[in-house]
Motif scaffolding. Structure first.
Motif, mmCIF file in Angstrom:
data_model
loop_
_atom_site.group_PDB
_atom_site.id
_atom_site.type_symbol
_atom_site.label_atom_id
_atom_site.label_comp_id
_atom_site.label_asym_id
_atom_site.label_seq_id
_atom_site.Cartn_x
_atom_site.Cartn_y
_atom_site.Cartn_z
ATOM 1 N N ILE A 1 -30.208 -4.458 28.512
ATOM 2 C CA ILE A 1 -28.986 -3.719 28.836
ATOM 3 C C ILE A 1 -27.941 -4.599 29.507
ATOM 4 C CG2 ILE A 1 -30.118 -1.474 28.954
ATOM 5 C CD1 ILE A 1 -29.901 -1.810 32.058
ATOM 6 N N SER A 2 -28.339 -5.786 29.970
ATOM 7 C CA SER A 2 -27.368 -6.698 30.574
ATOM 8 C C SER A 2 -26.258 -7.053 29.589
ATOM 9 C CB SER A 2 -28.054 -7.961 31.076
ATOM 10 O OG SER A 2 -28.694 -8.636 30.021
ATOM 11 N N LYS A 3 -26.503 -6.909 28.296
ATOM 12 C CA LYS A 3 -25.490 -7.173 27.268
ATOM 13 C C LYS A 3 -24.458 -6.053 27.188
ATOM 14 C CE LYS A 3 -27.599 -10.764 25.291
ATOM 15 N NZ LYS A 3 -27.114 -12.100 25.456
ATOM 16 N N VAL A 4 -24.791 -4.880 27.720
ATOM 17 C CA VAL A 4 -23.959 -3.698 27.537
ATOM 18 C C VAL A 4 -23.446 -3.113 28.860
ATOM 19 C CG1 VAL A 4 -23.965 -1.362 26.544
ATOM 20 C CG2 VAL A 4 -25.331 -3.156 25.489
ATOM 21 N N MET A 5 -24.184 -3.319 29.932
ATOM 22 C CA MET A 5 -23.884 -2.654 31.203
ATOM 23 C C MET A 5 -22.544 -3.084 31.796
ATOM 24 S SD MET A 5 -26.451 -4.547 33.846
ATOM 25 C CE MET A 5 -25.858 -5.916 34.821
ATOM 26 N N LYS A 6 -22.013 -2.214 32.615
ATOM 27 C CA LYS A 6 -20.789 -2.505 33.357
ATOM 28 C C LYS A 6 -21.186 -3.320 34.580
ATOM 29 C CE LYS A 6 -16.807 -0.177 35.438
ATOM 30 N NZ LYS A 6 -15.769 -1.001 34.940
ATOM 31 N N LYS A 7 -20.583 -4.512 34.707
ATOM 32 C CA LYS A 7 -20.940 -5.417 35.787
ATOM 33 C C LYS A 7 -19.812 -5.607 36.796
ATOM 34 C CE LYS A 7 -23.320 -7.967 32.275
ATOM 35 N NZ LYS A 7 -23.103 -8.993 31.316
ATOM 36 N N ARG A 8 -18.601 -5.331 36.383
ATOM 37 C CA ARG A 8 -17.438 -5.559 37.236
ATOM 38 C C ARG A 8 -16.771 -4.250 37.596
ATOM 39 N NH1 ARG A 8 -14.142 -10.568 35.311
ATOM 40 N NH2 ARG A 8 -12.550 -9.096 35.868
ATOM 41 N N ASP A 9 -16.055 -4.287 38.692
ATOM 42 C CA ASP A 9 -15.311 -3.107 39.147
ATOM 43 C C ASP A 9 -16.207 -1.877 39.272
ATOM 44 O OD1 ASP A 9 -12.971 -4.678 39.112
ATOM 45 O OD2 ASP A 9 -12.641 -4.205 36.994
ATOM 46 N N ILE A 10 -17.371 -2.082 39.865
ATOM 47 C CA ILE A 10 -18.301 -0.974 40.082
ATOM 48 C C ILE A 10 -17.870 -0.231 41.347
ATOM 49 C CG2 ILE A 10 -20.715 -0.328 40.519
ATOM 50 C CD1 ILE A 10 -20.268 -1.531 37.761
ATOM 51 N N TYR A 11 -17.589 1.031 41.208
ATOM 52 C CA TYR A 11 -17.242 1.860 42.358
ATOM 53 C C TYR A 11 -18.522 2.377 42.987
ATOM 54 C CZ TYR A 11 -12.365 1.840 40.980
ATOM 55 O OH TYR A 11 -11.080 1.451 40.677
ATOM 56 N N LYS A 12 -18.528 2.459 44.289
ATOM 57 C CA LYS A 12 -19.685 2.981 45.012
ATOM 58 C C LYS A 12 -19.198 3.595 46.311
ATOM 59 C CE LYS A 12 -20.529 -1.730 46.557
ATOM 60 N NZ LYS A 12 -19.763 -2.544 45.679
ATOM 61 N N VAL A 13 -20.070 4.401 46.904
ATOM 62 C CA VAL A 13 -19.792 5.012 48.198
ATOM 63 C C VAL A 13 -20.996 4.807 49.093
ATOM 64 C CG1 VAL A 13 -18.142 6.748 47.362
ATOM 65 C CG2 VAL A 13 -20.584 7.267 47.349
#
Length: 154
Positions: free
Chosen positions: A91-103
């Motif tokens: 999934i590292s080929k597809v996952m969102k890695k940047r601009d991850i929002y979190k709280v």
């Protein structure tokens, strides 16, 4: 109200070497649309959703129905080949890695609502001060909590 009052603490997560096949099986088994991607220390390294997989497999598909129509009805060989190949990719080929929002658990609940609404996210990771994922908050969880705490309260 705080994020910790609404978050789900039993986090279903994956590692970046999880295959797309394993991810899809996990999402289906738990009836969820996405999960955080964690490293060995339970720190957030990305997010992955069913939408990310669909966009990867069929960039022109906008819904699960579009993907179904392409695969089942049209039975295009090139799509079948791509699907067969892709299911074994990490999934590292597809996952969102940047601009991850979190709280964080102590953030105001309204902040989580604002992020989910503004960015049309379905799920938001909850991260503690050490950077470890300790929960998730999703639109469905929020609706259930509001219903249970406010609407159904007598």
């Amino acid at each position: 109200m705080k994020v910790k009052d609404f978050m789900i603490r039993d986090v279903i997560a994956v590692k970046k070497d999880t295959t797309i096949r394993e991810l899809l099986k996990l999402l289906g088994e738990h009836n969820i649309g996405g999960v955080p991607v964690l490293d060995d220390e339970q720190k957030l390294v990305g997010m992955i959703s069913d939408g990310d997989v669909i966009r990867y497999l069929q960039p022109k598909a906008t819904t699960v129905y579009d993907l179904y129509m392409t695969f089942v009805v049209n039975e295009r060989e090139d799509f079948k080949e791509k699907l067969s190949y892709s299911l074994n990719l990490p999934i590292s080929k597809v996952m969102k890695k940047r601009d991850i929002y979190k709280v964080s658990p102590d953030d105001d609940f309204e902040l989580a609502l604002s992020i989910l609404a503004k960015h049309h996210f379905k799920k938001l990771p909850v991260v503690n001060g050490a950077g470890r994922v300790v929960g998730v908050i999703s639109r469905g969880d929020i609706v259930r909590q509001i219903s249970n705490r406010i609407i159904n309260r007598k």
